[in-house]
Design a protein around this motif. Structure first.
Motif, PDB file in Angstrom:
ATOM      1  N   TYR A 177      26.460  92.612 -27.630  1.00  0.00           N
ATOM      2  CA  TYR A 177      25.437  92.103 -28.519  1.00  0.00           C
ATOM      3  C   TYR A 177      24.640  91.276 -27.851  1.00  0.00           C
ATOM      4  N   ARG A 178      25.107  90.231 -26.939  1.00  0.00           N
ATOM      5  CA  ARG A 178      24.426  89.316 -26.366  1.00  0.00           C
ATOM      6  C   ARG A 178      23.282  89.822 -25.276  1.00  0.00           C
ATOM      7  N   ASP A 179      24.023  90.692 -24.556  1.00  0.00           N
ATOM      8  CA  ASP A 179      23.261  91.386 -23.206  1.00  0.00           C
ATOM      9  C   ASP A 179      22.781  92.766 -23.298  1.00  0.00           C
ATOM     10  N   PHE A 180      23.494  93.471 -24.219  1.00  0.00           N
ATOM     11  CA  PHE A 180      23.119  95.060 -24.067  1.00  0.00           C
ATOM     12  C   PHE A 180      22.295  95.505 -25.028  1.00  0.00           C
ATOM     13  N   ARG A 181      22.998  95.372 -26.293  1.00  0.00           N
ATOM     14  CA  ARG A 181      22.181  95.629 -27.563  1.00  0.00           C
ATOM     15  C   ARG A 181      21.440  97.068 -27.925  1.00  0.00           C
ATOM     16  N   ASN A 192      18.446 103.342 -28.674  1.00  0.00           N
ATOM     17  CA  ASN A 192      17.317 102.422 -29.143  1.00  0.00           C
ATOM     18  C   ASN A 192      18.018 100.866 -29.128  1.00  0.00           C
ATOM     19  N   LEU A 193      17.105  99.917 -29.063  1.00  0.00           N
ATOM     20  CA  LEU A 193      17.475  98.558 -29.020  1.00  0.00           C
ATOM     21  C   LEU A 193      17.974  98.281 -30.722  1.00  0.00           C
ATOM     22  N   ARG A 199      18.485  91.705 -37.066  1.00  0.00           N
ATOM     23  CA  ARG A 199      19.296  91.575 -38.218  1.00  0.00           C
ATOM     24  C   ARG A 199      20.652  92.234 -38.294  1.00  0.00           C
ATOM     25  N   THR A 200      20.564  93.616 -37.591  1.00  0.00           N
ATOM     26  CA  THR A 200      21.851  94.285 -37.492  1.00  0.00           C
ATOM     27  C   THR A 200      22.759  93.531 -36.522  1.00  0.00           C
ATOM     28  N   VAL A 201      22.336  93.097 -35.571  1.00  0.00           N
ATOM     29  CA  VAL A 201      23.240  92.391 -34.566  1.00  0.00           C
ATOM     30  C   VAL A 201      23.847  91.167 -35.254  1.00  0.00           C
ATOM     31  N   GLN A 202      22.912  90.545 -36.148  1.00  0.00           N
ATOM     32  CA  GLN A 202      23.492  89.243 -36.875  1.00  0.00           C
ATOM     33  C   GLN A 202      24.577  89.793 -37.817  1.00  0.00           C
TER      34      GLN A 202
END
Length: 124
Positions: free
Chosen positions: A41-45, A51-52, A56-59
């Motif tokens: 989640y920090r580097d690739f996402r 798609n990136l 909000r989804t990452v969080q």
């Protein structure tokens, strides 16, 4: 499980050779599962369709992983990625479904499904 994670690494390495992928040289299958997910989640996402992933989804994804994997299943969270088995994941999901909330009661099916989607998508 482990096979899916290894397949993902092979896919990313093939994409890198073709000039289409991210540099995953720092990704190490000896990392604990939770660290591997945090690093993703920090580097690739990048999601399954290339798609990136939205911030909000990452969080939200990280919050559910931290709560249910990090705090309620620290042994699995600390297991090196290469040693995570399908059986260990199945046991985790069964236990979290049966007694995963704060009071040891069953966790809502929607929460279990969300956690399942998050973990499986990161390991595929």
């Amino acid at each position: 499980g482990r096979r899916e994670a290894e397949n993902w690494v092979l896919l990313m390495e093939a994409k890198k050779l073709e000039g289409r992928g991210e540099d995953i040289a720092g990704r190490d299958s000896s990392q604990p599962l939770i660290e591997w997910i945090r690093e993703f989640y920090r580097d690739f996402r990048v999601g399954r369709k290339g798609n990136l992933i939205a911030p909000r989804t990452v969080q939200e994804d990280l919050a559910i992983v931290e709560l249910y994997l990090g705090k309620r299943a620290p042994v699995l969270a600390g297991t090196p990625l290469r040693k995570v088995t399908t059986g260990a994941l199945a046991t985790f999901f069964r236990e979290i479904a049966e007694r995963g909330n704060r009071d040891g009661q069953p966790l809502a099916q929607a929460t279990v499904q969300r956690l399942y989607r998050v973990l499986c998508s990161r390991l595929s």
